[in-house]
Write a protein that holds these residues in place. Structure first.
Motif, PDB file in Angstrom:
ATOM      1  N   ILE A 161      -2.587  -1.945 -11.528  1.00  0.00           N
ATOM      2  CA  ILE A 161      -1.349  -2.638 -11.180  1.00  0.00           C
ATOM      3  C   ILE A 161      -1.655  -4.069 -10.759  1.00  0.00           C
ATOM      4  CG2 ILE A 161       0.550  -2.734  -9.519  1.00  0.00           C
ATOM      5  CD1 ILE A 161       0.736   0.203  -9.545  1.00  0.00           C
ATOM      6  N   SER A 162      -0.899  -5.007 -11.283  1.00  0.00           N
ATOM      7  CA  SER A 162      -1.096  -6.415 -10.942  1.00  0.00           C
ATOM      8  C   SER A 162      -0.543  -6.701  -9.546  1.00  0.00           C
ATOM      9  CB  SER A 162      -0.383  -7.300 -11.969  1.00  0.00           C
ATOM     10  OG  SER A 162      -0.331  -8.634 -11.524  1.00  0.00           O
ATOM     11  N   PRO A 163      -1.336  -7.291  -8.656  1.00  0.00           N
ATOM     12  CA  PRO A 163      -0.801  -7.669  -7.336  1.00  0.00           C
ATOM     13  C   PRO A 163       0.376  -8.630  -7.446  1.00  0.00           C
ATOM     14  CG  PRO A 163      -3.203  -7.783  -7.360  1.00  0.00           C
ATOM     15  CD  PRO A 163      -2.774  -7.585  -8.776  1.00  0.00           C
ATOM     16  N   LEU A 164       0.323  -9.544  -8.420  1.00  0.00           N
ATOM     17  CA  LEU A 164       1.423 -10.479  -8.593  1.00  0.00           C
ATOM     18  C   LEU A 164       2.710  -9.746  -8.974  1.00  0.00           C
ATOM     19  CD1 LEU A 164       2.447 -13.371  -8.709  1.00  0.00           C
ATOM     20  CD2 LEU A 164       1.670 -13.492 -11.090  1.00  0.00           C
ATOM     21  N   GLY A 165       2.580  -8.702  -9.803  1.00  0.00           N
ATOM     22  CA  GLY A 165       3.761  -7.924 -10.162  1.00  0.00           C
ATOM     23  C   GLY A 165       4.362  -7.222  -8.966  1.00  0.00           C
ATOM     24  N   MET A 166       3.523  -6.660  -8.106  1.00  0.00           N
ATOM     25  CA  MET A 166       4.033  -5.977  -6.922  1.00  0.00           C
ATOM     26  C   MET A 166       4.654  -6.963  -5.943  1.00  0.00           C
ATOM     27  SD  MET A 166       1.383  -2.915  -6.061  1.00  0.00           S
ATOM     28  CE  MET A 166       2.580  -2.292  -4.912  1.00  0.00           C
TER      29      MET A 166
ATOM     30  N   ARG B  53       2.476   9.865  -5.694  1.00  0.00           N
ATOM     31  CA  ARG B  53       2.838  11.181  -5.152  1.00  0.00           C
ATOM     32  C   ARG B  53       1.763  11.699  -4.184  1.00  0.00           C
ATOM     33  NH1 ARG B  53       6.529   9.465  -7.798  1.00  0.00           N
ATOM     34  NH2 ARG B  53       8.064  10.668  -8.989  1.00  0.00           N
ATOM     35  N   GLN B  54       1.195  10.786  -3.394  1.00  0.00           N
ATOM     36  CA  GLN B  54       0.224  11.096  -2.361  1.00  0.00           C
ATOM     37  C   GLN B  54      -1.065  11.680  -2.920  1.00  0.00           C
ATOM     38  OE1 GLN B  54       2.037  13.243   0.970  1.00  0.00           O
ATOM     39  NE2 GLN B  54       4.073  12.729   0.165  1.00  0.00           N
ATOM     40  N   ASP B  55      -1.342  11.420  -4.185  1.00  0.00           N
ATOM     41  CA  ASP B  55      -2.585  11.893  -4.806  1.00  0.00           C
ATOM     42  C   ASP B  55      -3.585  10.735  -4.819  1.00  0.00           C
ATOM     43  OD1 ASP B  55      -4.046  13.982  -6.445  1.00  0.00           O
ATOM     44  OD2 ASP B  55      -4.052  12.288  -7.836  1.00  0.00           O
ATOM     45  N   LEU B  56      -4.721  10.928  -4.132  1.00  0.00           N
ATOM     46  CA  LEU B  56      -5.662   9.829  -3.952  1.00  0.00           C
ATOM     47  C   LEU B  56      -6.271   9.348  -5.271  1.00  0.00           C
ATOM     48  CD1 LEU B  56      -7.095   7.942  -2.031  1.00  0.00           C
ATOM     49  CD2 LEU B  56      -8.832   9.708  -1.645  1.00  0.00           C
ATOM     50  N   PRO B  57      -6.737  10.229  -6.188  1.00  0.00           N
ATOM     51  CA  PRO B  57      -7.276   9.704  -7.456  1.00  0.00           C
ATOM     52  C   PRO B  57      -6.250   8.895  -8.249  1.00  0.00           C
ATOM     53  CG  PRO B  57      -7.961  11.976  -7.133  1.00  0.00           C
ATOM     54  CD  PRO B  57      -6.949  11.685  -6.077  1.00  0.00           C
ATOM     55  N   THR B  58      -4.995   9.370  -8.279  1.00  0.00           N
ATOM     56  CA  THR B  58      -3.956   8.617  -8.976  1.00  0.00           C
ATOM     57  C   THR B  58      -3.708   7.283  -8.301  1.00  0.00           C
ATOM     58  OG1 THR B  58      -2.903  10.700  -9.631  1.00  0.00           O
ATOM     59  CG2 THR B  58      -1.584   8.697  -9.812  1.00  0.00           C
ATOM     60  N   MET B  59      -3.732   7.273  -6.980  1.00  0.00           N
ATOM     61  CA  MET B  59      -3.529   6.024  -6.252  1.00  0.00           C
ATOM     62  C   MET B  59      -4.631   5.016  -6.569  1.00  0.00           C
ATOM     63  SD  MET B  59      -3.235   5.477  -2.136  1.00  0.00           S
ATOM     64  CE  MET B  59      -3.248   3.831  -1.423  1.00  0.00           C
ATOM     65  N   LEU B  60      -5.876   5.472  -6.618  1.00  0.00           N
ATOM     66  CA  LEU B  60      -6.977   4.574  -6.935  1.00  0.00           C
ATOM     67  C   LEU B  60      -6.866   4.040  -8.360  1.00  0.00           C
ATOM     68  CD1 LEU B  60      -9.942   6.510  -5.275  1.00  0.00           C
ATOM     69  CD2 LEU B  60      -8.703   4.533  -4.388  1.00  0.00           C
ATOM     70  N   LEU B  61      -6.380   4.877  -9.287  1.00  0.00           N
ATOM     71  CA  LEU B  61      -6.176   4.414 -10.650  1.00  0.00           C
ATOM     72  C   LEU B  61      -5.091   3.343 -10.715  1.00  0.00           C
ATOM     73  CD1 LEU B  61      -6.758   4.800 -13.724  1.00  0.00           C
ATOM     74  CD2 LEU B  61      -4.884   6.465 -13.715  1.00  0.00           C
ATOM     75  N   LEU B  62      -4.012   3.552  -9.974  1.00  0.00           N
ATOM     76  CA  LEU B  62      -2.928   2.570  -9.964  1.00  0.00           C
ATOM     77  C   LEU B  62      -3.376   1.255  -9.350  1.00  0.00           C
ATOM     78  CD1 LEU B  62       0.083   4.845  -8.884  1.00  0.00           C
ATOM     79  CD2 LEU B  62      -0.452   4.002 -11.164  1.00  0.00           C
ATOM     80  N   VAL B  63      -4.151   1.331  -8.281  1.00  0.00           N
ATOM     81  CA  VAL B  63      -4.651   0.108  -7.649  1.00  0.00           C
ATOM     82  C   VAL B  63      -5.533  -0.677  -8.622  1.00  0.00           C
ATOM     83  CG1 VAL B  63      -6.139  -0.764  -5.821  1.00  0.00           C
ATOM     84  CG2 VAL B  63      -4.478   1.012  -5.316  1.00  0.00           C
ATOM     85  N   GLN B  64      -6.244   0.042  -9.477  1.00  0.00           N
ATOM     86  CA  GLN B  64      -7.137  -0.617 -10.418  1.00  0.00           C
ATOM     87  C   GLN B  64      -6.372  -1.404 -11.480  1.00  0.00           C
ATOM     88  OE1 GLN B  64      -9.794   2.077 -12.399  1.00  0.00           O
ATOM     89  NE2 GLN B  64     -10.725   0.480 -13.681  1.00  0.00           N
TER      90      GLN B  64
ATOM     91  N   VAL C  25       0.837  -1.207   0.000  1.00  0.00           N
ATOM     92  CA  VAL C  25       0.000   0.000   0.000  1.00  0.00           C
ATOM     93  C   VAL C  25       0.869   1.253   0.000  1.00  0.00           C
ATOM     94  CG1 VAL C  25      -1.710   1.298   1.319  1.00  0.00           C
ATOM     95  CG2 VAL C  25      -1.925  -1.170   1.098  1.00  0.00           C
ATOM     96  N   LEU C  26       1.918   1.253   0.816  1.00  0.00           N
ATOM     97  CA  LEU C  26       2.811   2.408   0.849  1.00  0.00           C
ATOM     98  C   LEU C  26       3.515   2.612  -0.486  1.00  0.00           C
ATOM     99  CD1 LEU C  26       4.477   2.141   4.385  1.00  0.00           C
ATOM    100  CD2 LEU C  26       2.805   3.817   3.613  1.00  0.00           C
ATOM    101  N   ARG C  27       3.831   1.513  -1.188  1.00  0.00           N
ATOM    102  CA  ARG C  27       4.498   1.649  -2.485  1.00  0.00           C
ATOM    103  C   ARG C  27       3.591   2.334  -3.494  1.00  0.00           C
ATOM    104  NH1 ARG C  27       6.966   3.372  -5.663  1.00  0.00           N
ATOM    105  NH2 ARG C  27       8.411   2.459  -7.169  1.00  0.00           N
ATOM    106  N   VAL C  28       2.313   1.960  -3.529  1.00  0.00           N
ATOM    107  CA  VAL C  28       1.369   2.602  -4.444  1.00  0.00           C
ATOM    108  C   VAL C  28       1.152   4.058  -4.043  1.00  0.00           C
ATOM    109  CG1 VAL C  28      -0.964   2.513  -5.372  1.00  0.00           C
ATOM    110  CG2 VAL C  28       0.263   0.401  -4.922  1.00  0.00           C
TER     111      VAL C  28
END
Length: 341
Positions: free
Chosen positions: A57-62, A44-55, A36-39
């Motif tokens: 980014i592959s969990p297996l890749g992380m 850059r601590q921007d919540l909309p960008t973080m939600l987009l990345l979570v959508q 979670v901290l990596r995302v």
């Protein structure tokens, strides 16, 4: 829950089990917090960008990035716990039932220690291999004291003879590296190469019983407090998205720009790229002329010391694993079109 104490001042087994349950509950949460901290750091601590990345980014890749980045830490934890717990067991046997450190070392199977030592030999840098040898000979000596105390001929050989012989051989091997490190002013590398082989014989025997708990528990507590910070700082900088460069331009026309960043996703209509400053760019696929993967930035070596042809900061795994051959840098990765007009 009310604390229950036994006569010798130790914590009752019921409370020890409760403490262990809390520890086992917290351990699986640590990797999740790191992910979670990596995302969060990547967005850059921007919540909309973080939600987009979570959508996207592959969990297996992380998880793969986390494993590759921190694979060296697993054997370090196992070996250090085994050494400190074993020293407490031989120095103050009465503490064995009251110390989580001693219980962990006592119940740790030998094959786990063997696998940890093998993994460390593959993943640790050359300048850390003398430390690995020091830990291995210490575990051998402490294990011999626990299991073969009646054998008066074996104990001196395992606790004194083997560490001295192994340390001498290591010093002979790394001597050129020590001289080179001192010549170029890398005193930390010289200490890592030269000091651990000398400490092996001092870690294979008991310490005074009054100082045993202080000499084992406080280093373990310090390592427990520092290790999450070190692991977190390393993983926050680990790449989890591929670096890419995308040429864009009008359909049927010439390339007008090159967008560089980390590729988030490609769908039927657009290509999503995360810029270096944290901004998200959506590129219409009709405008995309070409795409390429860019290599990670290559940082200069932290150490220039070479020991008998082996770089001090290189690991055996880097020699055994295949690597991508070095080629010319694609001009798109530098922000220039592939075929300039």
């Amino acid at each position: 829950m009310t604390d229950i104490y036994v006569k010798d001042g130790g914590v009752a087994p019921r409370r020890r089990r409760a403490q262990l349950n809390w520890l086992l509950t917290a351990l699986p949460a640590f990797p999740l917090v790191l992910l979670v901290l990596r995302v969060w750091y990547l967005s850059r601590q921007d919540l909309p960008t973080m939600l987009l990345l979570v959508q996207y980014i592959s969990p297996l890749g992380m998880i793969s990035a986390l494993g590759i980045t921190l694979i060296w830490a697993v054997p370090a934890v196992i070996l250090v716990l085994r050494v400190l717990g074993g020293m407490l067991l031989v120095s103050a046997p009465a503490e064995a039932g009251r110390s989580l450190l001693a219980v962990t070392a006592l119940r740790m199977p030998d094959w786990v220690v063997l696998l940890a030592a093998g993994l460390a030999g593959l993943t640790w840098q050359l300048r850390l291999l003398p430390v690995l040898l020091m830990l291995v000979v210490a575990i051998m000596g402490l294990t011999a004291l626990q299991r073969f105390q009646a054998d008066r001929w074996l104990i001196p050989w395992v606790t004194v003879g083997v560490p001295i012989a192994a340390g001498f051989l290591v010093l002979v091997f790394v001597a050129p590296g020590i001289r080179e490190a001192l010549a170029v002013g890398e005193y930390d590398t010289a200490l890592l190469l030269g000091v651990p082989p000398l400490l092996g014989p001092f870690l294979t025997g008991p310490v005074p019983s009054r100082a045993a708990r202080f000499a084992t528990h406080w280093p373990a507590v310090g390592a427990t407090l520092i290790a999450p910070l070190v692991v977190g700082l390393l993983f926050l900088r680990a790449p989890v998205l591929p670096n890419s460069a995308v040429e864009i331009g009008p359909e049927g026309g010439k390339v007008t720009d090159v967008v560089r960043g980390q590729l988030i996703a490609v769908d039927d209509t657009s290509t999503t790229v995360l810029g270096r400053g944290g901004q998200v760019t959506f590129l219409s696929n009709d405008q995309v002329r070409s795409k390429t993967l860019c290599p990670e930035p290559v940082h200069g070596p932290d150490s220039v010391v070479v020991v008998r042809g082996w770089a001090a900061e290189a690991s055996a795994l880097t020699w055994l694993a295949p690597v991508v051959p070095a080629t010319d840098i694609d001009p798109r990765c530098l922000g220039r079109p592939l075929a300039p007009s």
